[in-house]
Design an enzyme around this catalytic site. Sequence first.
Site, mmCIF file in Angstrom:
data_model
loop_
_atom_site.group_PDB
_atom_site.id
_atom_site.type_symbol
_atom_site.label_atom_id
_atom_site.label_comp_id
_atom_site.label_asym_id
_atom_site.label_seq_id
_atom_site.Cartn_x
_atom_site.Cartn_y
_atom_site.Cartn_z
ATOM 1 N N HIS A 2 -42.764 -4.345 13.058
ATOM 2 C CA HIS A 2 -43.594 -3.140 13.095
ATOM 3 C C HIS A 2 -43.343 -2.396 14.395
ATOM 4 O O HIS A 2 -43.262 -3.029 15.441
ATOM 5 C CB HIS A 2 -45.074 -3.530 13.013
ATOM 6 C CG HIS A 2 -45.984 -2.355 13.076
ATOM 7 N ND1 HIS A 2 -46.169 -1.507 12.012
ATOM 8 C CD2 HIS A 2 -46.731 -1.850 14.104
ATOM 9 C CE1 HIS A 2 -47.010 -0.542 12.370
ATOM 10 N NE2 HIS A 2 -47.370 -0.734 13.639
ATOM 11 N N ALA A 23 -16.652 16.768 -9.947
ATOM 12 C CA ALA A 23 -16.946 15.356 -9.610
ATOM 13 C C ALA A 23 -17.622 14.716 -10.808
ATOM 14 O O ALA A 23 -18.846 14.581 -10.855
ATOM 15 C CB ALA A 23 -17.837 15.299 -8.370
ATOM 16 N N VAL A 24 -16.827 14.378 -11.803
ATOM 17 C CA VAL A 24 -17.399 13.843 -13.050
ATOM 18 C C VAL A 24 -16.936 12.408 -13.325
ATOM 19 O O VAL A 24 -16.756 12.010 -14.469
ATOM 20 C CB VAL A 24 -17.086 14.765 -14.257
ATOM 21 C CG1 VAL A 24 -17.769 16.116 -14.096
ATOM 22 C CG2 VAL A 24 -15.589 14.952 -14.430
ATOM 23 N N GLY A 25 -16.736 11.659 -12.277
ATOM 24 C CA GLY A 25 -16.397 10.247 -12.442
ATOM 25 C C GLY A 25 -14.980 9.924 -11.995
ATOM 26 O O GLY A 25 -14.209 10.826 -11.640
ATOM 27 N N ARG A 26 -14.667 8.649 -11.990
ATOM 28 C CA ARG A 26 -13.353 8.186 -11.555
ATOM 29 C C ARG A 26 -12.782 7.227 -12.606
ATOM 30 O O ARG A 26 -13.530 6.648 -13.392
ATOM 31 C CB ARG A 26 -13.454 7.491 -10.189
ATOM 32 C CG ARG A 26 -13.889 8.433 -9.071
ATOM 33 C CD ARG A 26 -13.995 7.727 -7.740
ATOM 34 N NE ARG A 26 -12.736 7.220 -7.266
ATOM 35 C CZ ARG A 26 -11.842 7.920 -6.569
ATOM 36 N NH1 ARG A 26 -12.079 9.173 -6.248
ATOM 37 N NH2 ARG A 26 -10.721 7.361 -6.165
ATOM 38 N N GLY A 68 -6.730 1.043 3.866
ATOM 39 C CA GLY A 68 -8.162 1.330 3.811
ATOM 40 C C GLY A 68 -8.580 1.934 2.479
ATOM 41 O O GLY A 68 -9.764 1.968 2.150
ATOM 42 N N ASP A 76 -12.249 -1.206 -7.994
ATOM 43 C CA ASP A 76 -12.461 -0.156 -9.009
ATOM 44 C C ASP A 76 -11.576 -0.343 -10.235
ATOM 45 O O ASP A 76 -11.945 0.064 -11.334
ATOM 46 C CB ASP A 76 -12.143 1.229 -8.417
ATOM 47 C CG ASP A 76 -13.218 1.725 -7.466
ATOM 48 O OD1 ASP A 76 -14.150 0.964 -7.165
ATOM 49 O OD2 ASP A 76 -13.105 2.883 -7.013
ATOM 50 N N GLU A 83 0.855 -1.192 0.000
ATOM 51 C CA GLU A 83 0.000 0.000 0.000
ATOM 52 C C GLU A 83 0.888 1.237 0.000
ATOM 53 O O GLU A 83 1.649 1.462 0.933
ATOM 54 C CB GLU A 83 -0.935 0.000 1.211
ATOM 55 C CG GLU A 83 -1.764 1.258 1.366
ATOM 56 C CD GLU A 83 -2.536 1.686 0.109
ATOM 57 O OE1 GLU A 83 -3.391 0.921 -0.352
ATOM 58 O OE2 GLU A 83 -2.250 2.787 -0.427
HETATM 59 P P1 NAD Z 1 -20.825 9.606 -11.454
HETATM 60 O O1 NAD Z 1 -20.585 8.853 -12.686
HETATM 61 O O2 NAD Z 1 -21.771 9.078 -10.433
HETATM 62 O O3 NAD Z 1 -21.376 11.081 -11.810
HETATM 63 C C1 NAD Z 1 -20.695 11.958 -12.646
HETATM 64 C C2 NAD Z 1 -21.693 12.958 -13.177
HETATM 65 O O4 NAD Z 1 -20.996 13.982 -13.871
HETATM 66 C C3 NAD Z 1 -22.682 12.351 -14.155
HETATM 67 O O5 NAD Z 1 -23.985 12.745 -13.775
HETATM 68 C C4 NAD Z 1 -22.278 12.979 -15.490
HETATM 69 O O6 NAD Z 1 -23.361 13.158 -16.375
HETATM 70 C C5 NAD Z 1 -21.693 14.297 -15.051
HETATM 71 N N1 NAD Z 1 -20.708 14.887 -15.942
HETATM 72 C C6 NAD Z 1 -19.713 14.257 -16.628
HETATM 73 N N2 NAD Z 1 -18.973 15.175 -17.293
HETATM 74 C C7 NAD Z 1 -19.495 16.390 -17.016
HETATM 75 C C8 NAD Z 1 -19.147 17.713 -17.376
HETATM 76 N N3 NAD Z 1 -18.089 17.981 -18.142
HETATM 77 N N4 NAD Z 1 -19.922 18.731 -16.907
HETATM 78 C C9 NAD Z 1 -20.970 18.467 -16.097
HETATM 79 N N5 NAD Z 1 -21.330 17.241 -15.724
HETATM 80 C C10 NAD Z 1 -20.602 16.210 -16.169
HETATM 81 O O7 NAD Z 1 -19.382 9.883 -10.837
HETATM 82 P P2 NAD Z 1 -18.953 10.517 -9.432
HETATM 83 O O8 NAD Z 1 -20.113 11.189 -8.765
HETATM 84 O O9 NAD Z 1 -17.732 11.314 -9.718
HETATM 85 O O10 NAD Z 1 -18.559 9.240 -8.590
HETATM 86 C C11 NAD Z 1 -17.469 8.390 -9.009
HETATM 87 C C12 NAD Z 1 -17.722 6.962 -8.629
HETATM 88 O O11 NAD Z 1 -17.680 6.808 -7.236
HETATM 89 C C13 NAD Z 1 -19.075 6.468 -9.107
HETATM 90 O O12 NAD Z 1 -18.912 5.244 -9.778
HETATM 91 C C14 NAD Z 1 -19.866 6.292 -7.863
HETATM 92 O O13 NAD Z 1 -20.741 5.194 -7.911
HETATM 93 C C15 NAD Z 1 -18.799 6.102 -6.786
HETATM 94 N N6 NAD Z 1 -19.312 6.678 -5.530
HETATM 95 C C16 NAD Z 1 -20.278 5.998 -4.862
HETATM 96 C C17 NAD Z 1 -20.814 6.534 -3.716
HETATM 97 C C18 NAD Z 1 -21.889 5.795 -2.987
HETATM 98 O O14 NAD Z 1 -22.084 4.613 -3.252
HETATM 99 N N7 NAD Z 1 -22.639 6.407 -2.073
HETATM 100 C C19 NAD Z 1 -20.398 7.764 -3.247
HETATM 101 C C20 NAD Z 1 -19.436 8.444 -3.969
HETATM 102 C C21 NAD Z 1 -18.891 7.876 -5.113
#
Ligand code: NAD
Length: 446
Positions: free
Chosen positions: A433, A254-257, A30, A294, A25
């Site tokens: 209940h 926050a647009v994905g990972r 974690g 992931d 790690e």
């Molecule tokens: P996500 O894919 O959930 O959401 C990203 C959002 O960004 C989407 O709605 C997309 O349409 C939007 N987007 C993409 N490009 C854009 C742009 N240029 N401008 C505006 N909007 C745009 O990704 P996340 O929220 O970054 O989360 C990452 C990962 O982490 C996900 O797979 C999620 O499931 C996981 N995560 C899970 C939890 C949980 O289970 N509670 C919590 C946090 C993160």
Amino acid sequence: MGAGPAGYTAAALASKAGMNVVLFEQDAIGGTCLNVGCIPTKTLLYSAKQYHNACHAGKYGVTATDVQFDFQKIQQRKTKIIRKLAAGIKSQVKDCTLVPFAANVTAYSENQITLEANGETYGAERLLICTGSQNFVPPIPGIENNPAVWNSTDALAAKELPASIAIVGGGVIGMEFATLYMELGIQVTVVEAMPDILPNIDSEVRTLLREKYQKQGVQFLCSTKVQAIEGNRIIYQTADNQPGELEADRILVAVGRRANLQGIDALPIEIERGAIKVNEFMQTNLQNVYAAGDVTGKILLAHVASRQAEVAVGRMLKQVPLQRIAYNAIPSVVYTNPEIAVVGLSEADLQGKDCVLPIECDIHRLPMTFSGRFVAENEGETGLCKVVVDRKNQTILGVQMIGNPCSEFVAAASFAVRMGYTLPEFRQVVFPHPTVSEILRETVIG
Ligand code: NAD
């Protein structure tokens, strides 16, 4: 490689089964979940909820005056909780050799994998890659090296709260942070490229959340694409090509990972759509190289990662019968307020233009107010529970819910989907209940 939920789960299981385990790690034990994901966000969200509830205690007949919060103390509590849970994980992997450095694969053959970490060489018969994912940085001009721009890790580490925040991406991370800041009284604007927030969640459910947040002052700019960021200004374009600008103290992106693929260049491993390709037993194309979590790009959730790790170790041990993951029954929670919890197929998956599986289905739906406990504890809320059922054989295919505390009982719905329960079978299950969980049964009784 990697001691997040996949790595530490696998390490603990494998060492218990008698394998000699080295766990590498490079950062903190974690992984993302414990250090910069699930746990710190839920800790901060809980403090924000306490504050928010105290501010709105009047509706329960309770007077709370001069309600305040101390963000430093909130952050200190978060750190304390992470330390406590890290100690728990360390005790689970106590029989493994923990190497606190980044590992690099240096050589591969069918019966020997060689790794290097901090100048030491390690040999292994099997390798499990659990290197996780990192925040995706979209190619938006002005995003890099901009002190006004945060990713979720920056937001969690911040010593002070922003005066206002714009969140780019109305996905899971975006909406959980929107909840945190909104409940602490900060002006929030969410900029989402798609026509609505939470595009993967049932449209009725996400509409209920968006409308509630709008009433609480959150602004949503949907169908809106960010063109550039200049300092703390977002320059955007709407779907009908209208230009616009927005200013905020901080901009959270926050647009994905994306999968972390560092350290494995020496492996001729198959990569598909930016992630390690695995079969149903978490094996890669290489003999004795497995991947979990992931980095496999399947479903980026900690509970999926730990289950994948169990499957991988089961395969290494040649357990009979071999385990598989029921991807059709993975629950997922969005920790907004109210919470959203879903499992299995939704109405949109089965009907309409985004349909992935044309099955004739019945949608049973009921407001959560049909649960007495919900009414007692959620003044002014309606909530919703939807159960998706295969019309032909009456099997429960999915459940979508919004309303507190649905995250705590979505596991019952997962169980039904996982075991392929039919409605007549599910109706025989007795729920305690008064609990909000009864809504699951109520929804399918009528
Ligand atoms: P996500 O894919 O959930 O959401 C990203 C959002 O960004 C989407 O709605 C997309 O349409 C939007 N987007 C993409 N490009 C854009 C742009 N240029 N401008 C505006 N909007 C745009 O990704 P996340 O929220 O970054 O989360 C990452 C990962 O982490 C996900 O797979 C999620 O499931 C996981 N995560 C899970 C939890 C949980 O289970 N509670 C919590 C946090 C993160």
